[in-house]
Design a protein around this motif. Structure first.
Motif, PDB file in Angstrom:
ATOM      1  N   ILE A  52      -3.877  19.617  28.732  1.00 41.29           N
ATOM      2  CA  ILE A  52      -2.683  18.859  28.656  1.00 41.29           C
ATOM      3  C   ILE A  52      -1.758  19.234  29.584  1.00 41.29           C
ATOM      4  CG2 ILE A  52      -0.812  17.963  27.228  1.00 41.29           C
ATOM      5  CD1 ILE A  52      -2.987  17.805  25.022  1.00 41.29           C
ATOM      6  N   MET A  53      -1.761  20.524  29.622  1.00 46.71           N
ATOM      7  CA  MET A  53      -0.528  21.048  30.500  1.00 46.71           C
ATOM      8  C   MET A  53      -0.723  21.171  32.032  1.00 46.71           C
ATOM      9  SD  MET A  53       1.127  24.063  28.146  1.00 46.71           S
ATOM     10  CE  MET A  53      -0.264  24.884  27.849  1.00 46.71           C
ATOM     11  N   GLY A  54      -2.120  20.924  32.313  1.00 50.11           N
ATOM     12  CA  GLY A  54      -2.514  20.991  33.687  1.00 50.11           C
ATOM     13  C   GLY A  54      -3.022  22.416  34.166  1.00 50.11           C
ATOM     14  N   LEU A  55      -3.205  23.402  33.070  1.00 46.76           N
ATOM     15  CA  LEU A  55      -3.512  24.681  33.560  1.00 46.76           C
ATOM     16  C   LEU A  55      -5.039  24.671  33.656  1.00 46.76           C
ATOM     17  CD1 LEU A  55      -1.298  26.779  31.244  1.00 46.76           C
ATOM     18  CD2 LEU A  55      -0.786  26.219  33.484  1.00 46.76           C
ATOM     19  N   LEU A  56      -5.651  23.648  33.169  1.00 49.96           N
ATOM     20  CA  LEU A  56      -7.115  23.696  33.112  1.00 49.96           C
ATOM     21  C   LEU A  56      -7.446  22.061  33.699  1.00 49.96           C
ATOM     22  CD1 LEU A  56      -9.897  25.003  32.784  1.00 49.96           C
ATOM     23  CD2 LEU A  56      -9.850  24.162  30.483  1.00 49.96           C
TER      24      LEU A  56
END
Length: 71
Positions: A52-56
């Motif tokens: 969700i946070m864009g880290l993956l």
């Protein structure tokens, strides 16, 4: 994606290398709703938040926040 959803995940797949963690995860939240993610170790709680946070990066599927595609 409908306009009433604040956060929406549609058929999200994510992995660490060749290890698949999220396989077809879908859910949506309206603005003001709260959710708890529960489960034993290794079932994808942290992977869901990182996606969700864009880290993956999603291998497949879509993440929407306030109507905008995040991935």
């Amino acid at each position: 994606m409908t306009n009433q959803h604040f956060l929406e995940l549609n058929n999200v797949f994510a992995s660490y290398g060749r290890v698949n963690v999220l396989q077809g995860l879908s859910f949506h939240l309206a603005q003001g709703e709260a959710v708890g993610i529960l489960g034993r170790n290794g079932v994808g709680k942290t992977t869901t938040l990182k996606t969700i946070m864009g880290l993956l990066t999603c291998n497949q599927g879509s993440v929407f926040f306030e109507g905008q595609v995040l991935n």
